[in-house]
Design an enzyme around this catalytic site. Structure first.
Site, mmCIF file in Angstrom:
data_model
loop_
_atom_site.group_PDB
_atom_site.id
_atom_site.type_symbol
_atom_site.label_atom_id
_atom_site.label_comp_id
_atom_site.label_asym_id
_atom_site.label_seq_id
_atom_site.Cartn_x
_atom_site.Cartn_y
_atom_site.Cartn_z
ATOM 1 N N GLY A 136 0.816 -1.213 0.000
ATOM 2 C CA GLY A 136 0.000 0.000 0.000
ATOM 3 C C GLY A 136 0.846 1.257 0.000
ATOM 4 O O GLY A 136 2.023 1.223 -0.370
ATOM 5 N N HIS B 51 2.273 4.573 -4.981
ATOM 6 C CA HIS B 51 2.823 5.691 -5.745
ATOM 7 C C HIS B 51 3.003 5.236 -7.181
ATOM 8 O O HIS B 51 2.667 4.090 -7.532
ATOM 9 C CB HIS B 51 4.140 6.171 -5.122
ATOM 10 N N HIS C 258 4.472 1.734 -7.967
ATOM 11 C CA HIS C 258 3.526 0.611 -7.904
ATOM 12 C C HIS C 258 2.660 0.593 -9.167
ATOM 13 O O HIS C 258 2.352 -0.473 -9.705
ATOM 14 C CB HIS C 258 2.605 0.745 -6.690
ATOM 15 N N GLY D 229 9.189 -5.170 -8.294
ATOM 16 C CA GLY D 229 10.050 -4.101 -8.776
ATOM 17 C C GLY D 229 11.517 -4.428 -8.613
ATOM 18 O O GLY D 229 11.929 -5.014 -7.612
ATOM 19 N N LYS E 184 13.500 -2.244 -7.973
ATOM 20 C CA LYS E 184 13.871 -1.358 -6.857
ATOM 21 C C LYS E 184 14.329 -2.181 -5.653
ATOM 22 O O LYS E 184 15.283 -1.830 -4.971
ATOM 23 C CB LYS E 184 12.668 -0.498 -6.499
ATOM 24 N N ASP E 185 13.629 -3.279 -5.398
ATOM 25 C CA ASP E 185 13.987 -4.195 -4.310
ATOM 26 C C ASP E 185 14.627 -5.418 -4.961
ATOM 27 O O ASP E 185 14.030 -6.494 -5.043
ATOM 28 C CB ASP E 185 12.742 -4.561 -3.511
ATOM 29 N N SER F 246 7.659 4.471 -0.946
ATOM 30 C CA SER F 246 6.683 4.926 0.050
ATOM 31 C C SER F 246 7.373 5.661 1.182
ATOM 32 O O SER F 246 6.758 6.465 1.879
ATOM 33 C CB SER F 246 5.905 3.727 0.613
HETATM 34 P P1 AMP Z 1 6.139 -2.202 -1.475
HETATM 35 O O1 AMP Z 1 4.743 -1.680 -1.370
HETATM 36 O O2 AMP Z 1 7.184 -1.225 -1.081
HETATM 37 O O3 AMP Z 1 6.298 -3.566 -0.851
HETATM 38 O O4 AMP Z 1 6.384 -2.433 -3.016
HETATM 39 C C1 AMP Z 1 5.537 -3.248 -3.767
HETATM 40 C C2 AMP Z 1 6.183 -3.553 -5.076
HETATM 41 O O5 AMP Z 1 6.416 -2.345 -5.796
HETATM 42 C C3 AMP Z 1 7.551 -4.244 -4.907
HETATM 43 O O6 AMP Z 1 7.661 -5.255 -5.884
HETATM 44 C C4 AMP Z 1 8.501 -3.106 -5.153
HETATM 45 O O7 AMP Z 1 9.757 -3.539 -5.639
HETATM 46 C C5 AMP Z 1 7.763 -2.307 -6.195
HETATM 47 N N1 AMP Z 1 8.255 -0.937 -6.246
HETATM 48 C C6 AMP Z 1 8.391 -0.079 -5.208
HETATM 49 N N2 AMP Z 1 8.926 1.086 -5.630
HETATM 50 C C7 AMP Z 1 9.134 0.956 -6.958
HETATM 51 C C8 AMP Z 1 9.678 1.804 -7.976
HETATM 52 N N3 AMP Z 1 10.117 3.038 -7.702
HETATM 53 N N4 AMP Z 1 9.730 1.327 -9.244
HETATM 54 C C9 AMP Z 1 9.296 0.084 -9.537
HETATM 55 N N5 AMP Z 1 8.778 -0.768 -8.628
HETATM 56 C C10 AMP Z 1 8.701 -0.340 -7.357
#
Ligand code: AMP
Length: 285
Positions: A36, A39, A42, A152, A154-155, A191
């Site tokens: 959640g 942005h 996501h 992503g 990103k991770d 986030s």
């Molecule tokens: P999170 O909500 O932070 O667990 O992220 C959910 C998914 O969104 C994960 O697979 C992250 O790697 C991906 N994600 C977060 N930020 C970005 C970004 N800036 N660009 C691409 N994917 C992202």
């Protein structure tokens, strides 16, 4: 108002029934797991999901087991109403919002531990984090039963841990990575960027600049050790600290490497800027 109706599920059986009905008519189902506070990063995953699939399920679950005792689980941003509006607008078919009792019912006792790729980097500084991630993602995938799940870059370590876990456990899902979406100045969307003060926000893009410089240097044949040392100096001068890691790893196995001779690499970093921990990575080779 969205042109797309968004169904919201909070339990496994109705979600599975919906996915089964879609599959019965030949639809390809793509899952986008999130915590959640959505942005544009996501939404880039959602856009990719729509491009490669017929039906998109996005999950929102702030998973307590992947946060350490001194991490930000309690203050992690939560905004369900805004998240659902964004998902509807983005054309997601189903939102899955399980609560903790659905994910971890009384007596829950199972944990998935992934050796190798989960060691070092973030895994070295966040004990238990990737076990929490692997366990919750395995559950989400077993619950939603998608054909594909998107994560992503990103991770990046998380992506490799999940790939490994799905392969090792013969879970029939395709895992795909999506390139990191960045602000115009290079800062990876996250986030947690909302924690940055305006002054920190202005310095935050230096992290990506340092990674990009190391990638360019490696591609030009410069020695890794000097590039990393220079990168640390630049980050410290920009007020980053502590720098948890700044490392060059094999892009597949995440084994430490110091040049491009063994194939494509990833340059990965985690560093605090004030109270906010930022992570980022770029490719070279
Ligand atoms: P999170 O909500 O932070 O667990 O992220 C959910 C998914 O969104 C994960 O697979 C992250 O790697 C991906 N994600 C977060 N930020 C970005 C970004 N800036 N660009 C691409 N994917 C992202």
């Amino acid at each position: 108002m969205s042109a797309f109706p968004l169904s919201v599920f909070d339990a496994v059986a109705p979600l599975r029934a919906q996915v089964a009905a879609w599959r019965a008519v030949g639809d390809r189902i793509v899952l986008v797991p999130t915590m959640g506070a959505l942005h544009a990063g996501h939404l880039a995953l959602v856009a990719q999901a729509r491009a490669i699939g017929d039906r998109v399920v996005a999950s929102i679950f702030v998973n307590p087991t992947q946060f350490g005792p001194n991490e930000d689980f309690l203050r992690y941003p939560r905004d369900t109403a805004s998240d659902l509006a964004l998902l509807a607008e983005a054309g997601v078919d189903a939102a899955y919002l399980p609560d903790a009792a659905v994910m971890y019912p009384a007596g829950f006792s199972t944990r998935i531990a992934v050796d190798g790729v989960s060691e070092g980097l973030c895994g070295g500084f966040r004990p238990g984090h990737f076990s929490g991630v692997a366990t919750v993602v395995t559950k989400l995938i077993n619950q939603a039963q998608p054909d594909v799940a998107l994560f992503g870059e990103k991770d990046f370590q998380q992506l490799q841990v999940i790939r490994r876990a799905m392969r090792d456990l013969d879970i029939p899902v395709l895992i795909e990575g999506v390139p990191t979406l960045r602000e115009a100045d290079g800062l990876a969307l996250s986030s947690r960027n909302r924690y940055l003060t305006p002054e920190e926000r202005a310095r935050a893009p230096r992290l990506h600049a340092v990674l990009t410089r190391i990638a360019a240097g490696l591609n030009a044949g410069e020695p890794a050790e000097a590039l990393v040392a220079e990168g640390r100096t630049v980050l410290e001068a920009a007020g980053f600290g502590p720098i948890q890691y700044l490392e060059i790893r094999d892009a597949g196995s995440l084994a430490p490497v110091s040049d491009l001779r063994t194939g494509p690499v990833r340059i990965l970093a985690a560093a605090y800027l004030g109270a906010t921990r930022l992570i980022d990575n770029v490719a070279a080779g």
